[in-house]
Design a protein around this motif. Structure first.
Motif, PDB file in Angstrom:
ATOM      1  N   HIS A  25       0.674  -1.117   0.133  1.00  0.00           N
ATOM      2  CA  HIS A  25      -0.097   0.085  -0.053  1.00  0.00           C
ATOM      3  C   HIS A  25       0.825   1.261  -0.220  1.00  0.00           C
ATOM      4  O   HIS A  25       1.885   1.224   0.774  1.00  0.00           O
ATOM      5  N   LEU A  72       0.601   4.018   1.350  1.00  0.00           N
ATOM      6  CA  LEU A  72       0.661   4.872   2.802  1.00  0.00           C
ATOM      7  C   LEU A  72       1.172   3.564   3.862  1.00  0.00           C
ATOM      8  O   LEU A  72       0.813   2.615   3.803  1.00  0.00           O
ATOM      9  N   HIS A  73       2.036   4.166   4.815  1.00  0.00           N
ATOM     10  CA  HIS A  73       2.331   3.203   5.931  1.00  0.00           C
ATOM     11  C   HIS A  73       1.241   3.028   6.982  1.00  0.00           C
ATOM     12  O   HIS A  73       1.106   3.806   7.714  1.00  0.00           O
ATOM     13  N   MET A  74       0.507   2.077   6.556  1.00  0.00           N
ATOM     14  CA  MET A  74      -0.762   1.718   7.345  1.00  0.00           C
ATOM     15  C   MET A  74      -0.957   0.268   7.775  1.00  0.00           C
ATOM     16  O   MET A  74      -0.417  -0.751   7.022  1.00  0.00           O
ATOM     17  N   THR A  75      -1.463  -0.160   8.737  1.00  0.00           N
ATOM     18  CA  THR A  75      -1.657  -1.282   9.003  1.00  0.00           C
ATOM     19  C   THR A  75      -3.574  -1.865   8.816  1.00  0.00           C
ATOM     20  O   THR A  75      -3.912  -0.780   9.191  1.00  0.00           O
ATOM     21  N   GLN A  76      -3.647  -2.961   8.327  1.00  0.00           N
ATOM     22  CA  GLN A  76      -5.107  -2.970   8.284  1.00  0.00           C
ATOM     23  C   GLN A  76      -5.640  -3.369   9.455  1.00  0.00           C
ATOM     24  O   GLN A  76      -5.079  -4.335  10.337  1.00  0.00           O
ATOM     25  N   ARG A  77      -6.784  -2.905   9.703  1.00  0.00           N
ATOM     26  CA  ARG A  77      -7.552  -3.309  10.956  1.00  0.00           C
ATOM     27  C   ARG A  77      -8.239  -4.572  10.773  1.00  0.00           C
ATOM     28  O   ARG A  77      -9.087  -4.561   9.976  1.00  0.00           O
TER      29      ARG A  77
END
Length: 95
Positions: free
Chosen positions: A54, A56-61
């Motif tokens: 992805h 963006l530096h995100m984690t999936q909830r």
């Protein structure tokens, strides 16, 4: 790589599209622009760069994997015309 109008005409024929002369010229230019962009992207040096899932530096909830529905299979099968060993029986359609 660029496509000629004849090649785009053949692609349109295979896709069952009818293109007028102006549409053929426009589509040829558009496809060549897309292929040119793909060539530019292919020329970029990506050695040592880790692929991203992805931008963006995100984690999936993630939700907890718990059962939230009540098993109603017996209720549904009670109105079925034919059932057997917890599955629906249907007429044979292929002999």
């Amino acid at each position: 790589m660029s496509l000629s109008e004849q090649q785009v005409s053949q692609i349109a024929y295979l896709a069952r599209l009818s293109l007028s002369g102006d549409e053929l010229k426009d589509n040829t230019q558009d496809l060549n622009a897309i292929l040119g962009l793909a060539e530019q992207l292919g020329a970029i040096d990506t050695d040592g760069i880790e692929p991203m899932a992805h931008p963006l530096h995100m984690t999936q909830r993630l939700r907890a994997d718990v059962i939230t529905e009540v098993d109603q299979s017996e209720v549904f099968q009670s109105i079925a015309p034919n059932i057997g060993n917890k599955h629906y029986l249907v007429p044979t359609v292929i002999e």
